[in-house]
Design a protein around this motif. Sequence first.
Motif, PDB file in Angstrom:
ATOM      1  N   ARG A  40      -4.047  -8.488   8.869  1.00 35.24           N
ATOM      2  CA  ARG A  40      -4.931  -8.972   7.807  1.00 35.24           C
ATOM      3  C   ARG A  40      -5.282 -10.446   8.059  1.00 35.24           C
ATOM      4  N   ALA A  91     -14.551   0.527   6.173  1.00 36.87           N
ATOM      5  CA  ALA A  91     -14.522  -0.158   4.873  1.00 36.87           C
ATOM      6  C   ALA A  91     -15.755  -1.022   4.673  1.00 36.87           C
ATOM      7  N   GLY A  92     -16.366  -1.482   5.790  1.00 36.60           N
ATOM      8  CA  GLY A  92     -17.500  -2.390   5.666  1.00 36.60           C
ATOM      9  C   GLY A  92     -18.837  -1.679   5.649  1.00 36.60           C
ATOM     10  N   ARG A 107      -3.789  -7.492  -1.916  1.00 31.50           N
ATOM     11  CA  ARG A 107      -4.569  -6.536  -1.124  1.00 31.50           C
ATOM     12  C   ARG A 107      -6.057  -6.619  -1.444  1.00 31.50           C
ATOM     13  N   PRO A 138     -14.839  -5.635  -8.828  1.00 31.81           N
ATOM     14  CA  PRO A 138     -15.070  -4.457  -7.982  1.00 31.81           C
ATOM     15  C   PRO A 138     -14.342  -4.541  -6.636  1.00 31.81           C
ATOM     16  N   PHE A 139     -13.902  -5.764  -6.274  1.00 33.68           N
ATOM     17  CA  PHE A 139     -13.195  -5.930  -5.000  1.00 33.68           C
ATOM     18  C   PHE A 139     -11.689  -5.944  -5.218  1.00 33.68           C
ATOM     19  N   SER A 140     -11.266  -5.582  -6.440  1.00 31.40           N
ATOM     20  CA  SER A 140      -9.857  -5.621  -6.827  1.00 31.40           C
ATOM     21  C   SER A 140      -9.356  -7.064  -6.814  1.00 31.40           C
ATOM     22  N   LEU A 183     -15.650   1.829  -6.346  1.00 29.59           N
ATOM     23  CA  LEU A 183     -14.260   2.217  -6.032  1.00 29.59           C
ATOM     24  C   LEU A 183     -13.484   2.333  -7.342  1.00 29.59           C
ATOM     25  N   TRP A 234       0.980  -5.417   8.881  1.00 23.72           N
ATOM     26  CA  TRP A 234      -0.170  -5.584   7.972  1.00 23.72           C
ATOM     27  C   TRP A 234      -0.515  -7.047   7.791  1.00 23.72           C
ATOM     28  N   ARG A 251       0.850  -1.197   0.000  1.00 24.36           N
ATOM     29  CA  ARG A 251       0.000   0.000   0.000  1.00 24.36           C
ATOM     30  C   ARG A 251       0.882   1.241   0.000  1.00 24.36           C
ATOM     31  N   THR A 254     -23.400   0.358  -2.525  1.00 21.95           N
ATOM     32  CA  THR A 254     -23.739  -0.599  -3.594  1.00 21.95           C
ATOM     33  C   THR A 254     -25.245  -0.879  -3.582  1.00 21.95           C
ATOM     34  N   THR A 272     -19.172   1.151   1.623  1.00 20.97           N
ATOM     35  CA  THR A 272     -19.074   0.386   0.370  1.00 20.97           C
ATOM     36  C   THR A 272     -20.334  -0.437   0.116  1.00 20.97           C
ATOM     37  N   CYS A 310      -9.973  -7.030  -1.494  1.00 19.29           N
ATOM     38  CA  CYS A 310     -10.877  -6.703  -0.388  1.00 19.29           C
ATOM     39  C   CYS A 310     -11.014  -7.881   0.568  1.00 19.29           C
ATOM     40  N   PRO A 338      -7.269   1.838  -3.829  1.00 15.77           N
ATOM     41  CA  PRO A 338      -6.348   2.643  -3.025  1.00 15.77           C
ATOM     42  C   PRO A 338      -4.921   2.433  -3.543  1.00 15.77           C
ATOM     43  N   ILE A 364      -5.107  -2.146   8.981  1.00 12.28           N
ATOM     44  CA  ILE A 364      -5.025  -3.057   7.823  1.00 12.28           C
ATOM     45  C   ILE A 364      -4.944  -2.310   6.497  1.00 12.28           C
ATOM     46  N   ILE A 393     -21.405  -5.092  10.337  1.00 14.40           N
ATOM     47  CA  ILE A 393     -19.999  -5.074  10.743  1.00 14.40           C
ATOM     48  C   ILE A 393     -19.890  -4.734  12.244  1.00 14.40           C
TER      49      ILE A 393
HETATM   50  C1  HEM Z   1     -19.461  -3.804  -1.985  1.00 15.13           C
HETATM   51  C2  HEM Z   1     -18.662  -3.764  -0.965  1.00 15.13           C
HETATM   52  C3  HEM Z   1     -17.171  -3.623  -1.052  1.00 15.13           C
HETATM   53  C4  HEM Z   1     -16.379  -3.279  -2.102  1.00 15.13           C
HETATM   54  C5  HEM Z   1     -16.784  -2.934  -3.533  1.00 15.13           C
HETATM   55  C6  HEM Z   1     -15.016  -3.291  -1.622  1.00 15.13           C
HETATM   56  C7  HEM Z   1     -13.906  -3.035  -2.410  1.00 15.13           C
HETATM   57  C8  HEM Z   1     -12.601  -3.020  -1.947  1.00 15.13           C
HETATM   58  C9  HEM Z   1     -11.449  -2.697  -2.750  1.00 15.13           C
HETATM   59  C10 HEM Z   1     -11.473  -2.349  -4.238  1.00 15.13           C
HETATM   60  C11 HEM Z   1     -10.365  -2.748  -1.946  1.00 15.13           C
HETATM   61  C12 HEM Z   1      -8.927  -2.398  -2.317  1.00 15.13           C
HETATM   62  C13 HEM Z   1      -8.117  -3.590  -2.703  1.00 15.13           C
HETATM   63  C14 HEM Z   1      -6.724  -3.173  -3.158  1.00 15.13           C
HETATM   64  O1  HEM Z   1      -6.064  -2.409  -2.487  1.00 15.13           O
HETATM   65  O2  HEM Z   1      -6.327  -3.633  -4.242  1.00 15.13           O
HETATM   66  C15 HEM Z   1     -10.824  -3.113  -0.622  1.00 15.13           C
HETATM   67  C16 HEM Z   1      -9.994  -3.286   0.470  1.00 15.13           C
HETATM   68  C17 HEM Z   1     -10.451  -3.600   1.716  1.00 15.13           C
HETATM   69  N1  HEM Z   1     -11.750  -3.893   2.077  1.00 15.13           N
HETATM   70 FE1  HEM Z   1     -13.363  -3.874   0.891  1.00 15.13          FE
HETATM   71  N2  HEM Z   1     -15.020  -3.626  -0.294  1.00 15.13           N
HETATM   72  C18 HEM Z   1     -16.316  -3.847   0.097  1.00 15.13           C
HETATM   73  C19 HEM Z   1     -16.750  -4.253   1.340  1.00 15.13           C
HETATM   74  C20 HEM Z   1     -15.941  -4.496   2.409  1.00 15.13           C
HETATM   75  C21 HEM Z   1     -16.388  -4.995   3.695  1.00 15.13           C
HETATM   76  C22 HEM Z   1     -17.812  -5.398   4.047  1.00 15.13           C
HETATM   77  C23 HEM Z   1     -15.292  -5.029   4.511  1.00 15.13           C
HETATM   78  C24 HEM Z   1     -15.184  -5.451   5.950  1.00 15.13           C
HETATM   79  C25 HEM Z   1     -15.566  -6.565   6.421  1.00 15.13           C
HETATM   80  C26 HEM Z   1     -14.155  -4.583   3.720  1.00 15.13           C
HETATM   81  C27 HEM Z   1     -12.866  -4.474   4.198  1.00 15.13           C
HETATM   82  C28 HEM Z   1     -11.765  -4.137   3.425  1.00 15.13           C
HETATM   83  C29 HEM Z   1     -10.416  -4.027   3.964  1.00 15.13           C
HETATM   84  C30 HEM Z   1      -9.988  -4.201   5.413  1.00 15.13           C
HETATM   85  C31 HEM Z   1      -9.586  -3.700   2.877  1.00 15.13           C
HETATM   86  C32 HEM Z   1      -8.073  -3.480   2.908  1.00 15.13           C
HETATM   87  C33 HEM Z   1      -7.334  -4.750   2.524  1.00 15.13           C
HETATM   88  C34 HEM Z   1      -5.821  -4.589   2.599  1.00 15.13           C
HETATM   89  O3  HEM Z   1      -5.321  -3.486   2.392  1.00 15.13           O
HETATM   90  O4  HEM Z   1      -5.145  -5.598   2.841  1.00 15.13           O
HETATM   91  N3  HEM Z   1     -14.590  -4.269   2.464  1.00 15.13           N
HETATM   92  N4  HEM Z   1     -12.192  -3.274  -0.648  1.00 15.13           N
END
Ligand code: HEM
Length: 501
Positions: free
Chosen positions: A133, A307-308, A442, A436-438, A371, A129, A106, A315, A311, A444, A375, A121, A187
Amino acid sequence: MLEDLLQSSTSVLLLGVIFGLLIFHVLFTSSSSKERREPPGPKPLPLLGNLLQVDLKRLDKSLFDLSKRHGPVFTVYFGLKKVVVLAGYRTVKQALVNHAEEFGNREITPIFYDFTKGHGILFSNGDSWKEMRRFALSTLKDFGMGKRISEGKIIEECHYLIKEFEQHEGNTFKNSQSIIYAASNIIAAIMFGKRFDYNDPVFQAMVERDNESIRLTGSASILIYNIVPWLGPCLKNWRDLMKNMEDNKVEMKRIITNLKETFNPETCRCFVDAFLIHKQKLEESEIKDSHYHDDNLLYSVSNLFAAGTETTGNTLQWCLLYMAKYPHIQDQVLAELDRVVGSRQVRLEDRKNLPYTDAVIHESQRLGNILPIGPPLTVSRDVTFQGYFIKEGTTVFPLLTSVLYDESEWEDPLTFNPSHFLDDEGQFIRRDAFMPFSAGRRVCLGESLARMEIFLFFTSLLQHFRFTPPPGVSEDELDLTPVVGFTLSPLPHELCAVRRQ
Ligand code: HEM
């Protein structure tokens, strides 16, 4: 006379500096590009870089446009800051998945550092990290992410949300707040072992501050702050962000302190308890300098909560807005739900028998593109990627817009078309470019929880309500322009939730 002299010598000095910078810039860019082939890009201006060639208010779109001219791996300069942009499904996947190690760090920008000081995280790296994680993933699983326990919690929350919608008796209302509160409560149940009442002013303020922070983080002035951090105190958005962060930190600390006061290692009520139990075990076995300290607890919980919440809530708002905008598609979802589920409680295992509904949810996530730029990352070591040299530490933007709207992957990238996820027999098909979650190291961490939530909330709501524009407003008038922040959310809007059963 003296003043004239001073003025002219200052002008000469200024000209000298600009000239010097120009020479430095020309020499610097030409000498480095002679040695190794770096990713191409629009020609940068001295000091400003490409700032005048991109629209900071809709950065993902203008970077996507630039990728069409400069290719899938290209360089842009934000002032003197160099960024390599990855565009298109093939390239983003190749980098994040096939070169996961190199593209897995990151970037801790100044604003990310302000947020969590390198802990937690989302905005951390290295062993801390990795451990946070790993711990978060296994604890979320223990608390039922992807399993029945979470299903029960989400279904319970669906009932609260339905009740909330019913109160409006089919009249026009803004659904955004209650949807976000519902997502947040899932969450919260995992993090703190409790849900909040939608009318709880402390909860409302906490969620509101997180939402506002996500919007401000994507603003042009915070982008400028990341380039010139000493400007921070002069920028209103930065001051507002710092205040929001501080206020939410106080609130999180208060919740954590309450949990600590009633902590009993024999009964693990929530994520915070699980963290404290793990910490205690490490202390008992006299392991020193572990990553299980108060800062990592506070910032991991804050990261997961923020983050939870927005997003998933965001959606769901897109899903309902698309349904009101495209009633013929909503009709098909309702018909499928009536046929397959009827009036009983919908469950996760119904998903496989609801291919059209599943396709609609996926298409909402694809087109909603919440997104647009993952990030930022940095390259963990020198890498040659698609023939281009990228130096260790270079900032990388994975342009998710360019994956979800990739013309070579999607038949109709800019149109809401559930057929993107259906075969000729009407069966659901997975699409690789649905990202969409990458992806990669890293990716999601909450993906499976988010997918459960979106499916159960969406189907439960549509079992009970039909969503329509306000009276006197046609479907065509519903505006799909997003509000641009760190995420893309629907413009403030009102819909009617008309009772079906
Ligand atoms: C529709 C819902 C969601 C979308 C579209 C989404 C999307 C993403 C994306 C694109 C990333 C960045 C990945 C990267 O850096 O390449 C991310 C990271 C992350 N998301 Fe989600 N997210 C969603 C829901 C959630 C939920 C519900 C949680 C918690 C339980 C969550 C927790 C995280 C965390 C902690 C990271 C950081 C991961 C890291 O840096 O190791 N997200 N998410």
